[in-house]
Scaffold this active site. Structure first.
Site, PDB file in Angstrom:
ATOM      1  N   ALA A 158       0.792  -1.465  -0.097  1.00 29.89           N
ATOM      2  CA  ALA A 158      -0.029   0.113  -0.052  1.00 29.89           C
ATOM      3  C   ALA A 158       0.654   1.138   0.077  1.00 29.89           C
ATOM      4  O   ALA A 158       0.585   2.375  -0.443  1.00 29.89           O
ATOM      5  CB  ALA A 158      -0.941  -0.045   1.112  1.00 29.89           C
ATOM      6  N   CYS A 184       3.396  -0.379 -12.182  1.00 28.16           N
ATOM      7  CA  CYS A 184       3.853   0.988 -12.844  1.00 28.16           C
ATOM      8  C   CYS A 184       4.926   0.460 -13.861  1.00 28.16           C
ATOM      9  O   CYS A 184       6.141   1.212 -13.668  1.00 28.16           O
ATOM     10  CB  CYS A 184       4.211   2.328 -11.769  1.00 28.16           C
ATOM     11  SG  CYS A 184       5.651   1.601 -10.675  1.00 28.16           S
ATOM     12  N   GLY A 240       0.291   5.335   0.230  1.00 26.33           N
ATOM     13  CA  GLY A 240      -0.816   5.406   0.569  1.00 26.33           C
ATOM     14  C   GLY A 240      -1.968   6.279  -0.276  1.00 26.33           C
ATOM     15  O   GLY A 240      -2.885   6.229   0.216  1.00 26.33           O
TER      16      GLY A 240
END
Length: 434
Positions: free
Chosen positions: A255, A376, A258
């Site tokens: 995560a 990504c 955030g």
């Protein structure tokens, strides 16, 4: 590191990256701590990021001006000359100021005996600047400003558009923001920006907007109150693709820092629970800071996504967002040092890790639940090939197509970096059969 001028700081940072394998994200903030003036901090960042974008060309042009390469303890002077040449070629710094400050830096680097050499090389650059600016190269690495192995992989994966991808990687990244739809509409926030003389344009995803000029985002209206966050356009699709519903329990795996966790909670304020998982407790501190600014509450867990048994309570999730560790080859323009730090051998190791985390997360998903896999990266080995393999190996996994081109033969949605668009990103959406 003692108090030094900006060019000396730049030389130290560049040496840390190209000779010692450190990242800009690690060593640039360390160097900026030695500068009191915000403008000097900005100048340092511009020089360091710029040198990383242009490194093969600058390196060859510096070497061409030296009778012998600078080795050992003298390498930092080679790095200083990289910074000096970048200023002359790519920045609006007056030549005499660039020369004077670069020569002065040799003394602060305890290399005053080389100040004459630096002075001579910098003055030669000034005399020959027009020829230096127009110089062309035959080898791909200096032409396209990427490692040869990466150029070959991109050329193979995208035979029709590989040059545009490399060109986009060498541009300054656009500044994308995410409007907090739980506070105001995007149109309202755009009006607020316009009233304050801040120009922005809307993006394709529902709450994305791009600033046409860079600025300190903490000065944006409502930033401290959570009205807006920094998040790339491509990354913003994650919440819409996961599409969580009221009362559901959601896992945001991997995560940190955030941004996606917060977006999920803005998108659906009535979730039962959001668990933000990351293997690094220090990175989870960043998640907490983002949650605090936005006034949100999530369950933060320090744990390994590939090893749920070490932290998971056994309760399955309705939806899982897996933004997997990857080569980050879609965000090179934001991390230009990665062009020289990333190794081709990293890709297979990352692909194996991604597969382990993906299988582990699948165990934690309820029947009928949705998992969105994201990276990504722009490399097929981490993206489309990864999902094709997973769908073949896992009988209860079914692809949920994102668009008409998203099929089991070519699963997922690959976004490529564009100069005024989003970063390179990949998404695949799957459901677990009952």
């Amino acid at each position: 590191m003692n108090k030094r001028n900006t060019r000396a700081q730049a030389a130290w940072v560049i040496e840390q990256v190209i000779d010692k394998g450190q990242s800009l994200a690690t060593c640039l903030p360390q160097a900026q701590q030695h500068l009191a003036n915000p403008k000097d901090k900005g100048l340092l960042a511009e020089i360091c990021y710029g040198v990383m974008r242009q490194l093969p060309v600058l390196d060859s042009q510096v070497l061409a001006c030296l009778d012998n390469p600078l080795k050992g303890k003298k390498r930092i002077i080679h790095c200083l000359l990289l910074a000096g040449l970048y200023q002359l070629k790519h920045m609006r710094v007056k030549q005499h100021a660039a020369v004077t400050e670069t020569v002065e830096a040799t003394r602060q680097l305890k290399a005053g005996g080389l100040s004459g050499l630096v002075n001579g090389v910098m003055r030669r650059f000034c005399r020959e600047l027009e020829q230096v600016q127009q110089q062309r190269f035959e080898d791909d690495s200096r032409t396209y400003l990427h490692s040869r192995w990466f150029i070959e992989r991109v050329r193979h994966a995208y035979p029709e558009g590989w040059q545009q991808i490399l060109d986009a990687n060498n541009q300054h990244p656009p500044l994308w923001l995410r409007n907090n739809a739980s506070q105001q509409t995007r149109a309202t926030f755009l009006d607020t920006l316009e009233e304050q003389g801040i120009n922005a344009v809307a993006g394709q995803s529902p709450n994305a907007l791009r600033l046409t000029q860079g600025m300190d985002v903490t000065k944006l209206p409502g930033f401290d109150q959570g009205s807006v966050s920094v998040q790339d356009h491509s990354a913003q699709w994650s919440a819409y693709l996961l599409d969580p519903r009221p009362g559901e329990r959601v896992l945001d795996a991997c995560a940190a820092p955030g941004g996606k966790t917060c977006h999920l909670m803005e998108y659906q304020p009535q979730l039962d629970e959001v668990v933000a998982l990351d293997i690094d407790q220090n990175r989870l501190d960043r998640v907490q800071q983002n949650l605090d600014r936005l006034g949100l509450t999530a369950t933060l867990v320090a744990g390994d996504g590939a090893d749920p048994d070490s932290w998971w309570d056994g309760r399955q999730f309705d939806r899982i967002l897996l933004d997997a560790p990857c080569s980050a080859t879609g965000v090179i323009r934001r991390n230009p040092d990665s062009k020289w730090l990333r190794r081709e051998s990293d890709i297979d190791a990352l692909a194996e890790l991604q597969q382990r985390i993906l299988h582990a997360c699948w165990r934690m998903l309820k029947p009928g639940g949705t998992l969105v896999y994201a990276t990504c990266s722009i490399l097929p080995e981490e993206n489309v090939n990864q999902i094709k393999t997973f769908l073949q190996q896992v009988p209860d996994a079914m692809l949920l197509s994102i668009n008409p081109e998203d099929t089991s033969d070519q699963p997922g949605w690959q976004l490529l970096p564009r100069p005024d668009g989003g970063d390179g990103f990949y998404y695949a959406r799957m459901t677990k059969k009952h």
